[in-house]
Design an enzyme around this catalytic site. Structure first.
Site, PDB file in Angstrom:
ATOM      1  N   PRO A 105     115.049  17.003  71.294  1.00 39.78           N
ATOM      2  CA  PRO A 105     114.711  18.309  71.854  1.00 39.78           C
ATOM      3  C   PRO A 105     114.666  18.355  73.382  1.00 39.78           C
ATOM      4  CG  PRO A 105     112.788  17.254  70.882  1.00 39.78           C
ATOM      5  CD  PRO A 105     113.968  16.435  70.482  1.00 39.78           C
ATOM      6  N   ASN A 106     115.116  19.476  73.882  1.00 40.26           N
ATOM      7  CA  ASN A 106     115.104  19.815  75.311  1.00 40.26           C
ATOM      8  C   ASN A 106     116.146  19.070  76.145  1.00 40.26           C
ATOM      9  OD1 ASN A 106     112.846  21.730  75.217  1.00 40.26           O
ATOM     10  ND2 ASN A 106     111.640  19.929  74.683  1.00 40.26           N
ATOM     11  N   ARG A 124     116.220  20.915  83.871  1.00 37.26           N
ATOM     12  CA  ARG A 124     114.887  20.526  83.412  1.00 37.26           C
ATOM     13  C   ARG A 124     114.278  19.438  84.318  1.00 37.26           C
ATOM     14  NH1 ARG A 124     113.817  16.644  78.197  1.00 37.26           N
ATOM     15  NH2 ARG A 124     111.570  16.824  78.252  1.00 37.26           N
ATOM     16  N   TYR A 169     114.350  13.898  85.659  1.00 40.21           N
ATOM     17  CA  TYR A 169     115.545  13.650  84.842  1.00 40.21           C
ATOM     18  C   TYR A 169     116.855  13.720  85.615  1.00 40.21           C
ATOM     19  CZ  TYR A 169     112.184  14.110  81.036  1.00 40.21           C
ATOM     20  OH  TYR A 169     111.110  13.919  80.208  1.00 40.21           O
ATOM     21  N   ASN A 198     118.437   9.121  71.920  1.00 45.81           N
ATOM     22  CA  ASN A 198     117.346   9.523  72.799  1.00 45.81           C
ATOM     23  C   ASN A 198     116.533  10.542  71.995  1.00 45.81           C
ATOM     24  OD1 ASN A 198     115.548  10.501  74.639  1.00 45.81           O
ATOM     25  ND2 ASN A 198     117.042  10.751  76.295  1.00 45.81           N
ATOM     26  N   HIS A 207     107.588  10.030  70.464  1.00 44.24           N
ATOM     27  CA  HIS A 207     106.150   9.765  70.521  1.00 44.24           C
ATOM     28  C   HIS A 207     105.390  10.339  69.329  1.00 44.24           C
ATOM     29  CE1 HIS A 207     107.567   8.936  74.510  1.00 44.24           C
ATOM     30  NE2 HIS A 207     107.856  10.207  74.725  1.00 44.24           N
ATOM     31  N   ASP A 221     110.996   6.387  59.557  1.00 42.79           N
ATOM     32  CA  ASP A 221     111.336   6.202  58.144  1.00 42.79           C
ATOM     33  C   ASP A 221     112.836   6.344  57.899  1.00 42.79           C
ATOM     34  OD1 ASP A 221     108.710   5.792  57.453  1.00 42.79           O
ATOM     35  OD2 ASP A 221     108.394   7.757  56.545  1.00 42.79           O
ATOM     36  N   GLU A 234     117.601   2.600  71.242  1.00 40.16           N
ATOM     37  CA  GLU A 234     116.822   3.743  71.753  1.00 40.16           C
ATOM     38  C   GLU A 234     117.020   3.824  73.263  1.00 40.16           C
ATOM     39  OE1 GLU A 234     112.660   3.183  70.870  1.00 40.16           O
ATOM     40  OE2 GLU A 234     112.026   4.774  72.244  1.00 40.16           O
ATOM     41  N   HIS A 276     116.122   6.163  76.915  1.00 40.12           N
ATOM     42  CA  HIS A 276     115.422   7.234  77.633  1.00 40.12           C
ATOM     43  C   HIS A 276     115.906   7.251  79.069  1.00 40.12           C
ATOM     44  CE1 HIS A 276     112.608   7.697  74.327  1.00 40.12           C
ATOM     45  NE2 HIS A 276     112.576   6.373  74.270  1.00 40.12           N
ATOM     46  N   LEU A 277     116.057   8.438  79.602  1.00 40.11           N
ATOM     47  CA  LEU A 277     116.460   8.565  81.005  1.00 40.11           C
ATOM     48  C   LEU A 277     115.366   8.021  81.925  1.00 40.11           C
ATOM     49  CD1 LEU A 277     117.649  12.161  80.361  1.00 40.11           C
ATOM     50  CD2 LEU A 277     119.191  10.395  81.218  1.00 40.11           C
ATOM     51  N   SER A 278     114.136   8.430  81.649  1.00 46.55           N
ATOM     52  CA  SER A 278     113.010   8.034  82.502  1.00 46.55           C
ATOM     53  C   SER A 278     112.365   6.766  81.953  1.00 46.55           C
ATOM     54  CB  SER A 278     111.989   9.171  82.552  1.00 46.55           C
ATOM     55  OG  SER A 278     111.447   9.407  81.257  1.00 46.55           O
ATOM     56  N   ARG A 334     105.000   6.640  82.924  1.00 49.84           N
ATOM     57  CA  ARG A 334     104.614   8.055  82.894  1.00 49.84           C
ATOM     58  C   ARG A 334     103.280   8.240  82.150  1.00 49.84           C
ATOM     59  NH1 ARG A 334     109.561  11.583  81.092  1.00 49.84           N
ATOM     60  NH2 ARG A 334     108.125  13.195  81.857  1.00 49.84           N
ATOM     61  N   ARG A 346     103.255   8.985  76.461  1.00 49.40           N
ATOM     62  CA  ARG A 346     104.675   8.610  76.333  1.00 49.40           C
ATOM     63  C   ARG A 346     104.867   7.106  76.150  1.00 49.40           C
ATOM     64  NH1 ARG A 346     107.390  13.404  77.834  1.00 49.40           N
ATOM     65  NH2 ARG A 346     106.092  14.603  79.254  1.00 49.40           N
TER      66      ARG A 346
HETATM   67  C1  DQA Z   1     112.776  11.250  77.427  1.00 49.40           C
HETATM   68  C2  DQA Z   1     111.305  10.868  77.633  1.00 49.40           C
HETATM   69  C3  DQA Z   1     110.409  11.632  76.662  1.00 49.40           C
HETATM   70  O1  DQA Z   1     109.046  11.275  76.891  1.00 49.40           O
HETATM   71  C4  DQA Z   1     110.543  13.121  76.870  1.00 49.40           C
HETATM   72  O2  DQA Z   1     109.773  13.827  75.918  1.00 49.40           O
HETATM   73  C5  DQA Z   1     111.965  13.579  76.877  1.00 49.40           C
HETATM   74  C6  DQA Z   1     112.983  12.753  77.513  1.00 49.40           C
HETATM   75  C7  DQA Z   1     113.706  10.605  78.468  1.00 49.40           C
HETATM   76  O3  DQA Z   1     114.912  10.582  78.250  1.00 49.40           O
HETATM   77  O4  DQA Z   1     113.229  10.122  79.505  1.00 49.40           O
HETATM   78  O5  DQA Z   1     112.266  14.686  76.425  1.00 49.40           O
HETATM   79  O6  DQA Z   1     113.197  10.797  76.145  1.00 49.40           O
END
Ligand code: DQA
Length: 149
Positions: free
Chosen positions: A11-12, A19, A24, A75, A81, A88, A99, A101-103, A108, A112
């Protein structure tokens, strides 16, 4: 038959570019997709790049990857979280997952720091920005060629 890697985005992530750019960056999801496509060509793998704001879509796609014998670079965004369903699904599908993640989620907010996906992931990349996707692709392509590595 070429190795297939599903690249799944939660999501997002469709909002990347607009964003929270201080966290990001300015790279959009389309930019990441294009860069992954170029990298996949170099590596000789096929990618299937998807994004959804719905947890169930991600679960269904993980199951699909398992059925197709594909690997998954994911991602999971905020579902990282919260989602026992993703944990599952990965266990049930027995897929190899990286897995990403950008950040750097560990630098953080405390909420997270916990990932439900990490315990069932082969590896975790975070904090490398969009480059992390390319690193994940290279890792999965190399792992497929040499699972002992
Ligand atoms: C994220 C880190 C997550 O905590 C956050 O909710 C995101 C992006 C990242 O790519 O850094 O939506 O997965």
């Amino acid at each position: 038959m070429a190795q297939v890697i599903f690249i799944l985005n939660g999501p997002n992530l469709n909002m990347l570019g607009k964003r929270e750019p201080a966290i990001y960056g300015s790279t959009t999801l389309d930019d990441i997709h294009a860069n992954c496509r170029k990298e996949a060509e170099k590596l000789g793998v096929e990618i299937d790049f998807r994004q959804s704001n719905h947890e169930g879509d991600l679960v269904t796609w993980i199951q699909e990857a398992g059925e197709k014998g594909a690997q998954v670079l994911i991602n999971p965004a905020a579902y990282t979280h919260t989602s026992i369903a993703l944990l599952d699904a990965i266990r049930a599908a027995q897929v190899t997952v990286v897995e990403v993640h950008l950040s750097n989620i560990h630098a953080r907010e405390e909420f997270r720091h916990k990932s439900f996906v990490s315990p069932v992931a082969k590896a975790v990349l975070c904090g490398f920005g969009a480059e992390g996707y390319l690193m994940g692709l290279r890792a999965l392509a190399g792992y497929q060629r040499n699972p002992e590595s």
